[in-house]
Every structure is written in structure tokens, then in C-alpha cells.
Design an enzyme around this catalytic site. Structure first.
Site, PDB file in Angstrom:
ATOM      1  N   CYS A  39     -10.674   2.662  -4.727  1.00 40.42           N
ATOM      2  CA  CYS A  39      -9.958   1.584  -5.414  1.00 40.42           C
ATOM      3  C   CYS A  39     -10.920   0.594  -6.054  1.00 40.42           C
ATOM      4  O   CYS A  39     -11.797   0.052  -5.373  1.00 40.42           O
ATOM      5  CB  CYS A  39      -9.056   0.871  -4.415  1.00 40.42           C
TER       6      CYS A  39
ATOM      7  N   TYR B 211      -4.607   0.908 -16.054  1.00 38.73           N
ATOM      8  CA  TYR B 211      -3.403   1.242 -15.298  1.00 38.73           C
ATOM      9  C   TYR B 211      -2.153   1.139 -16.170  1.00 38.73           C
ATOM     10  O   TYR B 211      -1.223   1.944 -16.044  1.00 38.73           O
ATOM     11  CB  TYR B 211      -3.263   0.329 -14.080  1.00 38.73           C
TER      12      TYR B 211
ATOM     13  N   TRP C  16      -1.686   4.471   2.629  1.00 36.10           N
ATOM     14  CA  TRP C  16      -3.106   4.550   3.007  1.00 36.10           C
ATOM     15  C   TRP C  16      -3.221   4.846   4.498  1.00 36.10           C
ATOM     16  O   TRP C  16      -2.598   4.185   5.322  1.00 36.10           O
ATOM     17  CB  TRP C  16      -3.822   3.244   2.711  1.00 36.10           C
TER      18      TRP C  16
END
Length: 313
Positions: free
Chosen positions: A50, A182, A83
């Protein structure tokens, strides 16, 4: 079955609209908040895949906070439960709480939380709650509030003399580049994709021109905005160019952005914070609406260790 990709953050017309960070408590070194900046109390949960989390990893490293703030790296592949903490190459189970999923930290902090679970997370071991899940806030706290326990106290990524110009530039980079990739990649209709993609490359063109005149974004010293931009640039040719269809140009096609990327990558401690295997496996295996086969590409072949020549600018 893999998690649907951010359905709640897609507008009716196909634009990606990122959710706001919800945990925004502040750590201080002057008693002004209920969270004092003391060693050993806080723990950072991150994914090296990330870009938002990676900026906090870089700040922790460059400020010399490894001994004062623990860190656990999450499995880069996010499944239908989100996650996860697992043992694997470059990631591990949770040594602090024994959580299996990061969502457990969110539920422990707010049992009514119903949004998307994101990284980074700065966890308070004393109250057993999330202090903050906003990378912008965490980087500011690492830079200033934790300076009393930092090994590199003189490193300052938010210099006061550049404050106004820096804030304006950071907002531009976030809107057009960090979040821009994004907005292009998660657009579900043609027109929003094209608008976002063009806006992204107009910004990259501007930044490449800026970097033709100075080694870093605001002169000869590295500031927060440089690491903000770096975390997107280092992922660009690897995942955003192909996976997110940001394919008008690669970063390697920009003479100044590519050299700048190599310059930052070669700063002490940074290469260890970049894991291309985690990056590629996360994007290509998690975003199944974009890549339903989950095939991870072998390339591209990148060498960010070559001489960059930026010191001459």
C-alpha cells in the site's frame, strides 16, 4: 471468493470516491492530548503493498523510530475478510494482539465500524484501540511528536520555511497523482476513467518539468511531498501502468521523474521499504474485478540502482 472492490466507494456515474479516515486521535509530547509520545506504547500495522502505509514505513525508518515504535507487516493479499495476519515472506502473524484480521482492530476500537478496513493503523497498546489510521497524520506525528525518542532528531520533512508552498504542493500531488491513479483504475465507466487518466498525466508532465530545474520538489532537500510522490512513482510502471490502465506513458519515459525516482530509491534505508513482490501480488491478486484471472505478471524489468545524475541539478 475475493472481496468486491470498493463497491461502496463508486458513484452511480462510475467515479471512485475514497472514504474518509475515521480514527484521527493525536499523539503529543507536551501533554496536550491523552496520548503521550513514549517509546514502546504504539505499534504500526502496515502493508508494504500500500502506498499510503509505505509512507509511514519510510518516515519511521528515516526518523530512526524503529526501537520506539513496533511494526507488523500484513499479508499483501487481501481476501473476503480483508487484510490478514499470516506468516510468509516479508509478513507475519500479529505479535501484539494475536489478531487474525486487521478488522479485529477496527472492531475493538469501534464495534459499529462498517467501512472499509485500511492500512496504515497506529495502535495504542495501553488503551487497546486504534489511535489513528490516517497516513498524513501519522507522518506528521512521526516527524514532530515522536522527535523526543527519534534517533534522527534533525531530520525534518515539514520545514517551517516551506510550510505554505509545501501544503499546496502536497494537496496537488494527492489529488492528481496519489489518488489520481486510483480514480483512473477503479473507474467503472469510460468517461470518468478518461477524465481521471488525462488529469493524472497532465500532473506528471508538470512535475517532470518542475524536476528539470531542481533536484527535489522544493529545492535541494527532501521533504514530505517528495516521499508522497515517491510512493506512487515506485508503483507506477509495476502496477498502475498496466493494471490501472494509466498507460499513456511510463515513468521511465520521463527523463526527470525517472532520475528523481532512482535518486529517492537510493537514499539509505529506502530500498528495504519497497517490496515489488508484495506490490504486484496485492494489486493483481486482490482486485479481481479488474484482473479476474489473478495472474501476476513477471515484469517489468526495472533497475532503480543505476546512476541517476540528479546531484548535478
Amino acid at each position: 471468493m475475493m472481496q468486491a472492490q470498493f463497491a461502496a466507494e463508486t458513484s452511480a456515474s462510475g467515479e471512485f470516491q475514497r472514504q474518509e479516515d475515521v480514527f484521527r486521535e493525536w499523539i503529543s509530547n507536551d501533554g496536550s492530548t491523552s496520548y503521550p509520545a513514549v517509546p514502546g506504547r504504539y505499534h504500526l500495522y502496515v502493508s508494504l503493498a500500500c502506498p499510503w502505509a509505505s509512507r509511514t514505513v519510510i518516515f519511521r525508518k528515516l526518523k530512526g523510530l524503529e526501537d520506539g515504535i513496533g511494526m507488523t507487516i500484513i499479508d499483501p493479499i487481501r481476501d473476503e475478510k480483508g487484510w490478514a495476519f499470516r506468516d510468509g515472506p516479508g509478513y507475519s502473524t500479529d505479535p501484539i494482539n494475536g489478531f487474525q484480521y486487521l478488522s479485529e482492530a477496527y472492531q475493538a476500537t469501534d464495534p459499529n465500524f462498517g467501512g472499509r478496513v485500511t492500512v496504515p493503523v497506529l495502535w495504542d497498546r495501553e488503551t487497546r484501540k486504534i489511535v489513528n489510521n490516517c497516513e498524513d497524520d501519522i507522518c506528521i506525528m512521526f516527524n514532530s511528536a515522536f522527535n523526543t525518542i527519534a534517533q534522527n532528531k534533525d531530520v525534518d520533512f515539514f520545514p517551517k520555511d516551506l510550510e505554505g508552498e509545501h501544503a499546496k504542493l502536497a494537496d496537488f500531488i494527492y489529488d492528481h497523482v496519489n489518488n489520481g491513479v486510483y480514480q483512473a483504475g477503479f473507474a467503472t465507466r469510460q468517461r470518468p476513467y478518461e477524465i481521471s487518466c488525462r488529469k493524472l498525466f497532465e500532473a506528471l508532465d508538470q512535475l517532470d518539468q518542475r524536476l528539470s530545474k531542481s533536484r527535489y520538489l522544493l529545492g535541494q532537500r527532501i521533504i514530505e511531498a517528495d516521499w508522497r510522490l515517491f510512493c506512487t512513482l515506485v508503483r507506477f510502471d509495476v502496477v498502475y501502468y498496466g493494471h490501472f490502465k494509466c498507460n499513456i506513458r511510463r515513468i521511465i519515459d520521463y527523463p526527470n521523474l525517472q532520475g528523481y525516482l532512482m535518486d529517492l530509491y537510493q537514499q539509505p534505508g529506502i530500498a528495504g521499504a519497497v517490496n515489488f513482490d508484495h506490490i504486484k501480488r496485492h494489486y493483481y491478486m486482490t482486485h479481481t474485478q479488474i484482473n479476474p484471472t489473478r495472474i501476476v505478471p513477471l515484469g517489468p524489468a526495472l533497475d532503480l540502482t543505476k546512476p541517476h545524475g540528479r546531484e548535478k541539478i
